[in-house]
Design a protein around this motif. Structure first.
Motif, PDB file in Angstrom:
ATOM      1  N   ALA B 515     -53.959  12.521  -0.190  1.00  0.00           N
ATOM      2  CA  ALA B 515     -54.305  12.573   1.248  1.00  0.00           C
ATOM      3  C   ALA B 515     -55.765  12.265   1.520  1.00  0.00           C
ATOM      4  CB  ALA B 515     -53.941  13.946   1.812  1.00  0.00           C
ATOM      5  N   ASN B 516     -56.636  12.652   0.601  1.00  0.00           N
ATOM      6  CA  ASN B 516     -58.076  12.481   0.868  1.00  0.00           C
ATOM      7  C   ASN B 516     -58.668  11.257   0.181  1.00  0.00           C
ATOM      8  OD1 ASN B 516     -58.207  14.831   2.466  1.00  0.00           O
ATOM      9  ND2 ASN B 516     -58.192  16.074   0.589  1.00  0.00           N
ATOM     10  N   GLU B 517     -57.829  10.395  -0.356  1.00  0.00           N
ATOM     11  CA  GLU B 517     -58.363   9.221  -1.050  1.00  0.00           C
ATOM     12  C   GLU B 517     -58.801   8.160  -0.030  1.00  0.00           C
ATOM     13  OE1 GLU B 517     -55.673   7.975  -4.099  1.00  0.00           O
ATOM     14  OE2 GLU B 517     -55.907   9.861  -5.198  1.00  0.00           O
ATOM     15  N   ALA B 518     -59.790   7.385  -0.450  1.00  0.00           N
ATOM     16  CA  ALA B 518     -60.433   6.442   0.479  1.00  0.00           C
ATOM     17  C   ALA B 518     -59.434   5.423   1.040  1.00  0.00           C
ATOM     18  CB  ALA B 518     -61.572   5.728  -0.236  1.00  0.00           C
ATOM     19  N   TRP B 519     -58.504   4.950   0.210  1.00  0.00           N
ATOM     20  CA  TRP B 519     -57.594   3.910   0.691  1.00  0.00           C
ATOM     21  C   TRP B 519     -56.713   4.400   1.845  1.00  0.00           C
ATOM     22  CZ3 TRP B 519     -52.273   4.638   0.256  1.00  0.00           C
ATOM     23  CH2 TRP B 519     -51.837   5.628  -0.637  1.00  0.00           C
ATOM     24  N   ARG B 520     -56.513   5.707   1.923  1.00  0.00           N
ATOM     25  CA  ARG B 520     -55.715   6.263   3.025  1.00  0.00           C
ATOM     26  C   ARG B 520     -56.423   6.122   4.373  1.00  0.00           C
ATOM     27  NH1 ARG B 520     -50.430   7.604   2.231  1.00  0.00           N
ATOM     28  NH2 ARG B 520     -50.053   8.561   0.215  1.00  0.00           N
ATOM     29  N   GLN B 521     -57.742   5.937   4.340  1.00  0.00           N
ATOM     30  CA  GLN B 521     -58.483   5.819   5.598  1.00  0.00           C
ATOM     31  C   GLN B 521     -58.516   4.376   6.110  1.00  0.00           C
ATOM     32  OE1 GLN B 521     -59.092   8.849   6.566  1.00  0.00           O
ATOM     33  NE2 GLN B 521     -58.474   9.501   4.505  1.00  0.00           N
ATOM     34  N   ALA B 522     -58.117   3.415   5.274  1.00  0.00           N
ATOM     35  CA  ALA B 522     -58.163   2.005   5.687  1.00  0.00           C
ATOM     36  C   ALA B 522     -57.181   1.746   6.812  1.00  0.00           C
ATOM     37  CB  ALA B 522     -57.852   1.115   4.491  1.00  0.00           C
ATOM     38  N   LYS B 523     -57.560   0.838   7.710  1.00  0.00           N
ATOM     39  CA  LYS B 523     -56.698   0.494   8.845  1.00  0.00           C
ATOM     40  C   LYS B 523     -56.293  -0.975   8.755  1.00  0.00           C
ATOM     41  CE  LYS B 523     -58.045   3.489  12.684  1.00  0.00           C
ATOM     42  NZ  LYS B 523     -58.595   3.486  14.046  1.00  0.00           N
ATOM     43  N   PRO B 524     -55.128  -1.321   9.309  1.00  0.00           N
ATOM     44  CA  PRO B 524     -54.741  -2.734   9.358  1.00  0.00           C
ATOM     45  C   PRO B 524     -55.776  -3.566  10.137  1.00  0.00           C
ATOM     46  CG  PRO B 524     -52.867  -1.326   9.869  1.00  0.00           C
ATOM     47  CD  PRO B 524     -54.069  -0.442   9.813  1.00  0.00           C
ATOM     48  N   ARG B 525     -55.964  -4.806   9.685  1.00  0.00           N
ATOM     49  CA  ARG B 525     -57.005  -5.649  10.255  1.00  0.00           C
ATOM     50  C   ARG B 525     -56.833  -5.868  11.762  1.00  0.00           C
ATOM     51  NH1 ARG B 525     -57.565 -11.679   8.122  1.00  0.00           N
ATOM     52  NH2 ARG B 525     -57.754 -10.609   6.115  1.00  0.00           N
ATOM     53  N   VAL B 526     -55.584  -6.001  12.222  1.00  0.00           N
ATOM     54  CA  VAL B 526     -55.399  -6.254  13.665  1.00  0.00           C
ATOM     55  C   VAL B 526     -55.935  -5.095  14.503  1.00  0.00           C
ATOM     56  CG1 VAL B 526     -53.420  -7.832  13.511  1.00  0.00           C
ATOM     57  CG2 VAL B 526     -53.021  -5.386  13.650  1.00  0.00           C
ATOM     58  N   LEU B 527     -55.886  -3.886  13.960  1.00  0.00           N
ATOM     59  CA  LEU B 527     -56.416  -2.742  14.707  1.00  0.00           C
ATOM     60  C   LEU B 527     -57.939  -2.743  14.661  1.00  0.00           C
ATOM     61  CD1 LEU B 527     -53.964   0.139  13.692  1.00  0.00           C
ATOM     62  CD2 LEU B 527     -53.798  -1.488  15.574  1.00  0.00           C
ATOM     63  N   VAL B 528     -58.485  -3.050  13.505  1.00  0.00           N
ATOM     64  CA  VAL B 528     -59.948  -3.076  13.361  1.00  0.00           C
ATOM     65  C   VAL B 528     -60.536  -4.131  14.287  1.00  0.00           C
ATOM     66  CG1 VAL B 528     -61.843  -3.525  11.759  1.00  0.00           C
ATOM     67  CG2 VAL B 528     -59.830  -2.226  10.985  1.00  0.00           C
ATOM     68  N   GLU B 529     -59.922  -5.337  14.285  1.00  0.00           N
ATOM     69  CA  GLU B 529     -60.463  -6.431  15.084  1.00  0.00           C
ATOM     70  C   GLU B 529     -60.290  -6.188  16.578  1.00  0.00           C
ATOM     71  OE1 GLU B 529     -58.924 -10.072  13.472  1.00  0.00           O
ATOM     72  OE2 GLU B 529     -60.258  -9.942  11.716  1.00  0.00           O
ATOM     73  N   ALA B 530     -59.293  -5.373  16.935  1.00  0.00           N
ATOM     74  CA  ALA B 530     -59.108  -5.041  18.363  1.00  0.00           C
ATOM     75  C   ALA B 530     -59.928  -3.812  18.759  1.00  0.00           C
ATOM     76  CB  ALA B 530     -57.629  -4.800  18.639  1.00  0.00           C
ATOM     77  N   GLY B 531     -60.704  -3.289  17.801  1.00  0.00           N
ATOM     78  CA  GLY B 531     -61.524  -2.111  18.091  1.00  0.00           C
ATOM     79  C   GLY B 531     -60.707  -0.853  18.284  1.00  0.00           C
ATOM     80  N   LEU B 532     -59.552  -0.782  17.630  1.00  0.00           N
ATOM     81  CA  LEU B 532     -58.638   0.364  17.835  1.00  0.00           C
ATOM     82  C   LEU B 532     -58.652   1.305  16.642  1.00  0.00           C
ATOM     83  CD1 LEU B 532     -55.704  -1.721  19.309  1.00  0.00           C
ATOM     84  CD2 LEU B 532     -57.201  -0.174  20.568  1.00  0.00           C
TER      85      LEU B 532
END
Lengths: 106, 532
Positions: B515-532
């Motif tokens: 649950a606390n591993e870094a990869w779990r915090q990554a977001k899909p690119r479409v959300l990042v690029e939309a500022g979401l």
């Protein structure tokens, strides 16, 4: 067994499946079918013996898990108009089809 | 924290308690769809624009007005003090292979482009009865025939939210992408050879193929009737357990739906893995694929980064108290794809003969002189390449002169695949496993266009998922980590018949351990690029 689907056999299958293809599409599809057959031929490597049963599905139904048969009772369809409304051509509650070709049997 | 970050379980709880309204949740989902989805799939789509190539395109049909009515109904019932269902107010999507009364049900095919279902599929009916709010129907490979969603007649086809130049997997690509992009909390998919698990792995979400017969197939437009399994696509294991508890169970309208009680799946989550015997098989650590030059099938070792995810999961579960059993032989799963090429095609061919332009669906606009010519033109225009291939192959391998060599042989090899799993799970056998751990896919999501058109290579994308379909056993795919290209990698857990609680126990334990591993915090690119 390493047979391929020939052009003649392919044409016969296309007729039976009620399709019609232009030559380019036909060659693509026939090529893909023959590629798939190469993969299917891997099955010849399986160590089959006569005792291996056919499996129509993976899970075996037991008396506990098998659904009971429903009573064999006729039930009226609740919405025949909605179902018939999906058909391209309906007259007086009947599906209408184009002329059915007839062949004289000798 | 946005309400879109809550799980379906949490959303339902908050709506029950009056902390959120169903309408508020729905509007948040619709805003997310407007931000990331782009235009829905259509038959006449024209050229793809650069913007098209950056969007998800999960939907074929958005049913926003219907969803608003459902959400308002949930809110009114709560205010009236009525008891709400376990999914009250949770926005969901439905793979467009299920019938939904009064809504277009296309199977992503031109041949059903004008079909409005006159009835609703049982699992959809159960979801809506539990209070779920249906956002719409999502895209898929035509008739579910594919592993990338690219074969849909409705374009733009769905893209992977983690990298829109890549496929979301298939055939439930719209389902997995919609959940990954936060467009809906849950999606109802189907899995015939991996069609829930493979896209779930590619999109970094949870996907469950239940035991064959655990969920009714009534109202599912059939592909392979001995293989098809409706199942959940969800953000996490608890949401998948919640959704399965709603859709599972016997159904008098489906004689293959097992007549067994539905366990309390949520209660299984916290039981941990202590004492579970979990197996690893070398037969899941090799991949097969057609040689590009000769077409012959060759094998090689699995890529390290895929293999490592599975081995690391085994270590983590061992640390939680599971006993890991190595070297479990499953020698016949190597025949999974050749068997699938035969059985699924025979069943697809049989199921597709009903589409003829007479009773419902598309009929050619061209002139025709008689019934046969109408059939030929309708089917040639209405079906895309994949259904045509499956009809023709199904006819060939089941023809009287070839059946013994192909179809009957495939049914026997299927018995041998099932026997492999029986031996692994046999409580009196040498392995006595409660579950098997395996990779879900041989690779992360591949580029759009890279494989589409090569029907053999595409089929081999399902080589680790298809054995569970042949055996009928349940299997779940979980996000297991990220690749060197920051793409999700799936982890698969397989259990004996009707042992879904074991899948949830092991899956939840893995989720908690990571649950606390870094990869779990990554977001899909479409959300990042939309500022979401």
């Amino acid at each position: 067994m390493t047979e391929e689907i020939s052009q003649a056999l392919f044409a016969k299958m296309v007729g039976l499946a009620a399709f019609a293809f232009d030559p380019e599409e036909a060659e693509y599809l026939r090529g893909e079918l023959n590629n798939q057959l190469k993969a299917i031929h891997q099955l010849e490597r399986a160590a089959l013996d006569q005792e291996v049963p056919l499996a129509s599905r993976g899970v075996t139904y037991t008396p506990e898990s098998r659904p009971p048969l429903r009573p064999d009772i006729w039930e009226a369809c609740e919405n025949p108009e909605e179902i018939l409304a999906q058909a391209p051509h309906v007259e007086e509650g009947y599906l209408v089809v184009p002329d059915i070709p007839h062949t004289e049997l000798e | 924290m946005s309400l879109l970050d809550y799980s379906a379980y949490e959303i339902a709880e908050k709506i029950q308690r009056g902390e959120l309204s169903a309408v508020e949740v729905l509007e948040a989902a619709l805003a997310r769809i407007a931000a990331v989805d782009g235009r829905p799939g259509t038959l006449d789509y024209g050229e793809l624009t650069p913007e098209d190539q950056s969007k998800v395109h999960a939907f074929i049909t958005l049913t926003a007005d219907r969803a608003r009515q459902q959400a308002e109904s949930v809110d009114m019932r709560r205010k009236a003090g009525e008891k709400l269902g376990p999914l009250a107010g949770v926005p969901i999507t439905i793979k467009d292979i299920f019938c939904l009364k009064g809504v277009r049900s296309t199977a992503a095919s031109r041949i059903l482009s004008n079909f409005e279902a006159p009835y609703t599929a049982t699992p959809v009916e159960r979801l809506e009865a539990a209070g779920a709010v249906t956002l719409g129907k999502v895209n898929l490979d035509e008739f579910t025939y594919g592993s990338s969603s690219e074969s849909s007649a409705y374009q733009p086809s769905t893209r992977n939210p983690w990298d829109p130049s890549r496929v979301p997997g298939g055939s439930s690509g719209g389902s997995a992408a919609a959940v990954a992009a936060g467009e809906g909390w849950l999606s109802l998919g189907t899995d015939t050879g991996g069609s829930i698990r493979q896209p779930a792995a590619f999109c970094g979400v949870v996907g469950l193929k239940p035991t064959y017969g655990r969920v009714s197939r009534y109202g599912l437009i059939a592909f392979g009737s001995s293989l098809d399994c409706p199942g959940p696509v969800a953000r996490d294991v608890r949401d998948a357990a919640l959704m399965l508890s709603v859709i599972a169970g016997s159904d008098p309208r489906d004689s293959t739906a097992a007549n067994l009680p539905v366990p309390d799946y949520l209660a299984s989550l916290d039981r941990g893995v202590k004492g579970l015997r979990i197996g690893l098989s070398p037969d899941f650590m090799r991949i097969a694929f057609p040689d590009p030059e000769t077409g012959e099938i060759v094998t090689e070792n699995l890529a390290n980064e895929i293999c490592d995810v599975t081995l690391r999961a085994a270590d983590l579960l061992a640390a939680e108290g599971a006993e890991i059993v190595e070297h479990v032989p499953l020698p016949n799963i190597a025949f999974g794809i050749p068997v699938y090429f035969v059985i699924s095609r025979v069943e697809a061919s049989s199921n597709l003969h009903r589409f003829d332009g007479v009773k419902y669906g598309y009929r050619t606009d061209e002139d025709y002189s008689d019934l046969h010519e109408m059939y030929r033109k309708t089917r040639a225009e209405g079906f895309g390449p994949e259904p045509k291939l499956r009809i023709l192959m199904g006819m060939y391998v089941s023809a009287a002169q070839y059946s013994e060599h192909y179809y009957q042989r495939a049914l026997k090899v299927r018995s041998m695949i099932r026997a492999d799993f029986n031996a692994a799970f046999d409580p009196q056998g040498p392995y006595r496993l409660d579950a098997l751990l395996a990779p879900t896919t041989p690779t992360p999501a591949f580029k759009m266009g890279d494989i589409y058109g090569d029907s053999v290579l595409m089929q081999y994308a399902d080589q680790f998922t298809v054995p569970a379909n042949h055996a009928g056993v349940p299997a779940i795919s979980l996000p297991g980590g990220l690749s060197s290209e920051a793409l999700p990698i799936g982890l698969q857990i397989i259990a004996p018949d009707f042992a879904e609680p074991t899948l949830f126990r092991a899956g939840y334990a893995f989720e908690q351990a990571t649950a606390n591993e870094a990869w779990r915090q990554a977001k899909p690119r479409v959300l990042v690029e939309a500022g979401l």
